[in-house]
Design a protein around this motif. Structure first.
Motif, PDB file in Angstrom:
ATOM      1  N   SER A   1       5.855 -48.196 -33.705  1.00  0.00           N
ATOM      2  CA  SER A   1       6.162 -47.050 -33.387  1.00  0.00           C
ATOM      3  C   SER A   1       5.336 -46.018 -34.257  1.00  0.00           C
ATOM      4  CB  SER A   1       7.744 -46.501 -33.283  1.00  0.00           C
ATOM      5  OG  SER A   1       7.929 -46.350 -34.729  1.00  0.00           O
ATOM      6  N   LEU A   2       5.227 -46.204 -35.515  1.00  0.00           N
ATOM      7  CA  LEU A   2       4.239 -45.300 -36.180  1.00  0.00           C
ATOM      8  C   LEU A   2       2.865 -45.545 -35.760  1.00  0.00           C
ATOM      9  CD1 LEU A   2       5.886 -46.026 -39.690  1.00  0.00           C
ATOM     10  CD2 LEU A   2       6.149 -44.059 -38.285  1.00  0.00           C
TER      11      LEU A   2
ATOM     12  N   GLU B   1       2.377 -43.661 -32.486  1.00  0.00           N
ATOM     13  CA  GLU B   1       2.146 -42.135 -33.061  1.00  0.00           C
ATOM     14  C   GLU B   1       0.832 -41.786 -33.471  1.00  0.00           C
ATOM     15  OE1 GLU B   1       5.176 -41.079 -35.595  1.00  0.00           O
ATOM     16  OE2 GLU B   1       7.001 -41.713 -34.381  1.00  0.00           O
ATOM     17  N   GLN B   2       0.438 -42.699 -34.233  1.00  0.00           N
ATOM     18  CA  GLN B   2      -1.158 -42.376 -34.635  1.00  0.00           C
ATOM     19  C   GLN B   2      -1.896 -42.376 -33.435  1.00  0.00           C
ATOM     20  OE1 GLN B   2      -2.563 -44.636 -38.252  1.00  0.00           O
ATOM     21  NE2 GLN B   2      -0.116 -44.742 -38.995  1.00  0.00           N
TER      22      GLN B   2
ATOM     23  N   CYS C   1      -1.571 -41.797 -30.257  1.00  0.00           N
ATOM     24  CA  CYS C   1      -1.108 -40.582 -29.611  1.00  0.00           C
ATOM     25  C   CYS C   1      -1.757 -39.495 -30.009  1.00  0.00           C
ATOM     26  CB  CYS C   1       0.292 -40.094 -29.550  1.00  0.00           C
ATOM     27  SG  CYS C   1       1.334 -41.235 -28.340  1.00  0.00           S
ATOM     28  N   GLU C   2      -2.045 -39.320 -31.326  1.00  0.00           N
ATOM     29  CA  GLU C   2      -2.563 -38.271 -32.083  1.00  0.00           C
ATOM     30  C   GLU C   2      -4.068 -38.420 -31.848  1.00  0.00           C
ATOM     31  OE1 GLU C   2      -3.309 -34.892 -34.109  1.00  0.00           O
ATOM     32  OE2 GLU C   2      -1.398 -35.590 -33.431  1.00  0.00           O
TER      33      GLU C   2
ATOM     34  N   VAL D   1       4.692 -46.554 -25.260  1.00  0.00           N
ATOM     35  CA  VAL D   1       4.977 -45.195 -24.525  1.00  0.00           C
ATOM     36  C   VAL D   1       5.260 -45.130 -23.146  1.00  0.00           C
ATOM     37  CG1 VAL D   1       3.135 -43.028 -24.437  1.00  0.00           C
ATOM     38  CG2 VAL D   1       3.078 -44.765 -26.310  1.00  0.00           C
TER      39      VAL D   1
END
Length: 274
Positions: A216-217, A220-221, A223-224, A256
């Motif tokens: 998940s981390l 998130e990266q 997505c950024e 996602v």
């Protein structure tokens, strides 16, 4: 204007009961009528804002972000932010004989309807883990869901006890260790535990394995990085340690819910939503 995201809606429940509906409500205004009576239990967890809870017994309690409200069947009640204000909340509607047994045994206390649950990140994660899987598709999934809800309720009941506070603090350190190393075995070593003991405790407290938390981390990266249209997909997969963009895209879509290209196009159309 309030916005509602429905996570789960079960038309049928298991013989022992279960979750009927689970949602996240943004900019909610609470119960608009003076009082109401429901035929089921409801768990409300406020994540932004403040207000109050009142019921027919004369109980009148303040509510702020990080507080849960447990509402019992056939009890006239009212809750919500002050007039003109709003708050954000998760709410879970549930019912069934197993929860009636909890109440009759005194495990759910009607006299303490407002329960502080902090730190907020821990409890928000617990709730999202429970409801994030979507609507149950089989009898076994319904029963598993009900068992998981009972686990959440059990932890809420003992939230004020020292052992729960220790568990929350441990999980916070464990998440920090995983984020710092991006390696579950190194994170376990940092906390002075074997990999297997670390993995089991992490999963018990968070509802997911440390490996899935690490993923998940990474997502998130991802997505950024996808917010920059100039960054190529193969460069993102390389930076995140995937062998090729196919494996990254497959994991991204699974986590996602959209492919990287779909996510990037949605950002371009409506960046304020992300």
């Amino acid at each position: 204007m309030w916005e509602e995201k429905v996570y789960k809606q079960n038309m049928h429940l298991s013989p022992i009961g279960g979750i009927k509906i689970a949602c996240f409500l943004k900019h909610g205004v609470g119960v608009l009528t003076a009082r109401r009576t429901l035929p089921h239990y409801t768990l409300v967890y406020v994540t932004r804002g403040e207000g109050s809870y009142r019921d027919e017994r004369g109980i009148d309690l303040p509510v702020r972000a990080g507080d849960a409200i447990l509402i019992f069947p056939e009890l006239e009640h009212w809750y919500g932010p002050a007039s003109g204000d709003s708050w954000d909340e998760f709410y879970l509607v549930f019912e069934g004989p197993v929860f009636d047994l909890w109440q009759s045994a005194g495990c759910l206390n009607r006299d303490d309807p407002v329960i502080p649950l902090r730190p907020m990140d821990f409890w928000r994660d617990r709730i999202q883990r429970l409801i994030g899987g979507g609507t149950a598709k089989s009898e076994s999934e319904l029963i598993s869901e009900t068992v998981a809800l009972q686990g959440l309720l059990a932890d809420i009941v003992k939230a004020g006890e020292d052992d729960m506070a220790d568990d929350i603090a441990w999980l916070s350190r464990a998440k920090e260790a995983v984020a710092a190393t991006m390696d579950v075995r190194l994170a376990a070593e940092a906390l002075g535990q074997s990999y297997e003991a670390f993995r089991k405790k992490f999963r018990k407290l968070s509802g997911r394995s440390p490996g899935r938390y690490r993923t998940s981390l990474l997502m998130e990266q991802g997505c950024e990085m996808l917010t920059d249209p100039k960054v190529l997909l193969r460069d993102i997969s390389d930076r995140l340690g995937y062998c090729d963009e196919y494996h990254f895209s497959r994991q991204f879509s699974k986590t996602v819910g959209w492919s990287p290209s779909e996510y990037r196009s949605r950002i371009a159309r409506d960046p304020k939503r992300f």
